[in-house]
Design an enzyme around this catalytic site. Structure first.
Site, PDB file in Angstrom:
ATOM      1  N   HIS A  34       6.604  14.376 -10.452  1.00 25.45           N
ATOM      2  CA  HIS A  34       6.378  15.101  -9.861  1.00 25.45           C
ATOM      3  C   HIS A  34       7.330  15.221  -9.093  1.00 25.45           C
ATOM      4  O   HIS A  34       8.409  14.408  -8.927  1.00 25.45           O
ATOM      5  CB  HIS A  34       5.374  14.829  -9.307  1.00 25.45           C
ATOM      6  CG  HIS A  34       4.903  13.675  -8.594  1.00 25.45           C
ATOM      7  ND1 HIS A  34       5.951  13.641  -7.438  1.00 25.45           N
ATOM      8  CD2 HIS A  34       4.581  12.291  -8.987  1.00 25.45           C
ATOM      9  CE1 HIS A  34       5.803  12.328  -6.692  1.00 25.45           C
ATOM     10  NE2 HIS A  34       4.814  11.820  -7.942  1.00 25.45           N
ATOM     11  N   GLY A  36       7.735  15.087  -6.262  1.00 22.56           N
ATOM     12  CA  GLY A  36       7.849  14.137  -4.847  1.00 22.56           C
ATOM     13  C   GLY A  36       9.418  13.528  -5.695  1.00 22.56           C
ATOM     14  O   GLY A  36      10.450  13.575  -4.839  1.00 22.56           O
ATOM     15  N   HIS A  37       9.599  12.436  -7.006  1.00 25.51           N
ATOM     16  CA  HIS A  37      10.284  12.236  -7.489  1.00 25.51           C
ATOM     17  C   HIS A  37      11.858  13.271  -7.774  1.00 25.51           C
ATOM     18  O   HIS A  37      13.163  12.899  -7.335  1.00 25.51           O
ATOM     19  CB  HIS A  37       9.935  12.052  -8.957  1.00 25.51           C
ATOM     20  CG  HIS A  37       8.743  11.062  -9.097  1.00 25.51           C
ATOM     21  ND1 HIS A  37       8.470  11.572  -9.534  1.00 25.51           N
ATOM     22  CD2 HIS A  37       9.324   9.622  -8.722  1.00 25.51           C
ATOM     23  CE1 HIS A  37       7.270  10.049  -9.854  1.00 25.51           C
ATOM     24  NE2 HIS A  37       7.914   9.334  -8.703  1.00 25.51           N
ATOM     25  N   GLN A  61       5.496  -5.474 -11.523  1.00 25.79           N
ATOM     26  CA  GLN A  61       4.886  -5.586 -10.466  1.00 25.79           C
ATOM     27  C   GLN A  61       3.591  -5.144 -10.387  1.00 25.79           C
ATOM     28  O   GLN A  61       2.422  -4.095  -9.450  1.00 25.79           O
ATOM     29  CB  GLN A  61       5.766  -3.848  -9.338  1.00 25.79           C
ATOM     30  CG  GLN A  61       5.182  -3.384  -9.995  1.00 25.79           C
ATOM     31  CD  GLN A  61       6.416  -2.306  -9.259  1.00 25.79           C
ATOM     32  OE1 GLN A  61       8.198  -1.793  -9.602  1.00 25.79           O
ATOM     33  NE2 GLN A  61       6.342  -0.914  -8.703  1.00 25.79           N
ATOM     34  N   LYS A 151       6.736   7.982   0.783  1.00 23.35           N
ATOM     35  CA  LYS A 151       4.784   8.129   0.347  1.00 23.35           C
ATOM     36  C   LYS A 151       4.713   5.795  -0.155  1.00 23.35           C
ATOM     37  O   LYS A 151       3.505   6.114   0.550  1.00 23.35           O
ATOM     38  CB  LYS A 151       4.952   8.790  -0.856  1.00 23.35           C
ATOM     39  CG  LYS A 151       4.343   7.912  -1.702  1.00 23.35           C
ATOM     40  CD  LYS A 151       3.117   8.546  -1.858  1.00 23.35           C
ATOM     41  CE  LYS A 151       1.347   8.195  -2.418  1.00 23.35           C
ATOM     42  NZ  LYS A 151       2.141   7.111  -3.205  1.00 23.35           N
ATOM     43  N   ASP A 152       5.968   4.904  -0.262  1.00 22.60           N
ATOM     44  CA  ASP A 152       5.847   3.996  -0.606  1.00 22.60           C
ATOM     45  C   ASP A 152       6.642   3.392   1.240  1.00 22.60           C
ATOM     46  O   ASP A 152       7.664   2.473   0.494  1.00 22.60           O
ATOM     47  CB  ASP A 152       6.327   3.122  -0.857  1.00 22.60           C
ATOM     48  CG  ASP A 152       5.508   3.845  -2.493  1.00 22.60           C
ATOM     49  OD1 ASP A 152       4.169   4.113  -2.985  1.00 22.60           O
ATOM     50  OD2 ASP A 152       6.278   5.502  -3.361  1.00 22.60           O
ATOM     51  N   SER A 187       1.545  12.175  -5.992  1.00 22.72           N
ATOM     52  CA  SER A 187       1.513  10.786  -6.570  1.00 22.72           C
ATOM     53  C   SER A 187       1.140  10.549  -8.298  1.00 22.72           C
ATOM     54  O   SER A 187       0.264  11.488  -8.342  1.00 22.72           O
ATOM     55  CB  SER A 187       0.647   9.881  -6.460  1.00 22.72           C
ATOM     56  OG  SER A 187       0.385   9.260  -7.077  1.00 22.72           O
ATOM     57  N   SER A 188       2.037  10.511  -9.701  1.00 20.23           N
ATOM     58  CA  SER A 188       1.748  10.175 -10.746  1.00 20.23           C
ATOM     59  C   SER A 188       0.049  10.091 -10.780  1.00 20.23           C
ATOM     60  O   SER A 188      -0.595   9.728 -11.767  1.00 20.23           O
ATOM     61  CB  SER A 188       2.811   8.890 -11.223  1.00 20.23           C
ATOM     62  OG  SER A 188       3.785   9.030 -10.981  1.00 20.23           O
TER      63      SER A 188
HETATM   64  P1  AMP Z   1       6.877   5.519  -8.667  1.00 20.75           P
HETATM   65  O1  AMP Z   1       7.130   6.736  -9.656  1.00 20.75           O
HETATM   66  O2  AMP Z   1       5.670   5.574  -8.257  1.00 20.75           O
HETATM   67  O3  AMP Z   1       7.620   4.233  -8.757  1.00 20.75           O
HETATM   68  O4  AMP Z   1       8.472   5.929  -7.409  1.00 20.75           O
HETATM   69  C1  AMP Z   1       9.129   6.372  -7.167  1.00 20.75           C
HETATM   70  C2  AMP Z   1       9.839   6.791  -6.252  1.00 20.75           C
HETATM   71  O5  AMP Z   1       9.367   7.895  -5.564  1.00 20.75           O
HETATM   72  C3  AMP Z   1       9.182   6.107  -4.997  1.00 20.75           C
HETATM   73  O6  AMP Z   1      10.425   5.798  -4.094  1.00 20.75           O
HETATM   74  C4  AMP Z   1       8.762   6.513  -4.318  1.00 20.75           C
HETATM   75  O7  AMP Z   1       8.558   6.079  -3.062  1.00 20.75           O
HETATM   76  C5  AMP Z   1       8.667   7.974  -4.659  1.00 20.75           C
HETATM   77  N1  AMP Z   1       8.215   9.320  -4.059  1.00 20.75           N
HETATM   78  C6  AMP Z   1       6.623   8.743  -4.971  1.00 20.75           C
HETATM   79  N2  AMP Z   1       6.250  10.055  -4.601  1.00 20.75           N
HETATM   80  C7  AMP Z   1       6.745  10.537  -4.082  1.00 20.75           C
HETATM   81  C8  AMP Z   1       6.205  12.011  -2.565  1.00 20.75           C
HETATM   82  N3  AMP Z   1       4.992  11.775  -2.967  1.00 20.75           N
HETATM   83  N4  AMP Z   1       7.141  12.218  -2.249  1.00 20.75           N
HETATM   84  C9  AMP Z   1       8.623  11.403  -2.319  1.00 20.75           C
HETATM   85  N5  AMP Z   1       8.692   9.978  -2.506  1.00 20.75           N
HETATM   86  C10 AMP Z   1       7.835   9.785  -3.644  1.00 20.75           C
END
Ligand code: AMP
Length: 287
Positions: A34, A36-37, A61, A151-152, A187-188
């Site tokens: 999305h 965010g990524h 994880q 976010k995390d 978020s995914s």
């Molecule tokens: P994930 O695919 O959920 O493991 O996230 C991969 C990376 O994208 C991690 O560093 C997350 O913190 C970041 N991320 C996920 N959602 C967001 C968001 N809404 N805004 C900014 N970064 C994000």
């Protein structure tokens, strides 16, 4: 954008980039991408790095096998999005490539209290698995900078500590949380929300904002109790709502206790577990 499935193919490309004097900016992800990524990659681009992403749903994880099974996977769309965001290389390996059979690549670090609280308390083993895969991916990708999302927040804090303990030269860059127009943190997992829960979920951000205002003149325990009750009243099932010191993640009692305070929460929206956070007091705030 070049798609790499194996470590050896990627490493040949990486060597060429480094010979050409280019720095690698790496964003590890689990896919179902999305905005965010994509913002992580845009930040890399703006810094002049070669934007590189990985998509790997890391089995180690997930403490709950059902959660791993249900994790959304949209590789075709992900590749289109990455291409349009200017990503130059995507590493999308099979499990055996990341964890070669017969080799134990588990990272054994002691994160003290950092991985005992909040997500660590509710998802046993999650951060050990996360740290192992981020370390392994860094070793494969060879970035100069690592881009991760606020976010995390706890994950970011633990990765910062991991890099410090390993005396790694990799620079960690934090990307602010990207939100939907109604405030829901992207978020995914959001794509699994029922229509009803999708309507309710933005209340999490509203409650974080209320906590930020309230904490300036109320003790943390009151702010926390109020937020937990408000999340429940909205129809969510909160697991925690913590006001924590931003570096140690230990609970704070009141506004004057720390220079850096973050509110972190996790709540179930039906079958989907959502997390979010908000910095209540930044180190430079002198109010
Ligand atoms: P994930 O695919 O959920 O493991 O996230 C991969 C990376 O994208 C991690 O560093 C997350 O913190 C970041 N991320 C996920 N959602 C967001 C968001 N809404 N805004 C900014 N970064 C994000």
């Amino acid at each position: 954008m070049i798609l790499f499935k194996t470590v050896s193919d990627y490493r040949a490309w990486h060597a060429e980039q480094r010979r050409a004097g280019r720095n690698i900016g790496f964003a590890p992800t689990m896919g179902a991408l999305h905005e965010g990524h994509l913002e992580l990659l845009h930040m890399a681009q703006r810094a002049g790095d070669v934007p590189v992403a990985s998509i790997f749903v890391n089995p180690t994880q997930f403490n709950d096998p059902k959660d791993l099974e249900k994790y959304p996977r949209t590789p075709g769309r992900d590749m289109e999005l990455l291409l349009s965001a200017g990503c130059e290389a995507l590493f999308m390996p099979e499990v055996n490539e990341v964890y070669p059979p017969g080799q134990d690549l588990t990272l054994h670090l002691d994160f003290g209290q950092l991985d005992k609280v909040m997500e660590g308390a509710f998802r046993p083993g999650h951060f050990a698995g996360m740290a192992t895969v981020v370390n392994r991916l860094i070793n494969i990708i060879g970035p100069q900078r690592l881009y991760m999302g606020q976010k995390d927040f706890q994950q970011l804090t633990i990765v910062r500590d991991m890099l410090r303990q390993l005396q790694s030269p990799v620079e960690l860059v934090m990307c602010p949380t990207v939100r939907e127009p109604d405030g829901l943190a992207m978020s995914s997992r959001n794509m699994r929300l029922s229509p009803e829960m999708r309507q309710i979920a933005p209340v999490i951000y509203q409650i974080l904002l209320e906590a930020k205002a309230a904490f300036q003149h109320r003790p943390a325990a009151q702010v926390q109790a109020h937020a937990m009750a408000a999340l429940s009243a909205a129809g969510l099932k909160p697991e925690y709502f913590e006001l924590a010191e931003g570096y140690t993640l230990q609970p704070v009692g009141q506004w004057s206790d720390a220079e850096f305070v973050v509110a972190c929460t996790a709540a179930w929206a039906g079958e989907v577990r959502l997390i979010d956070n908000l910095v209540l007091k930044a180190p430079e705030d002198k109010t």
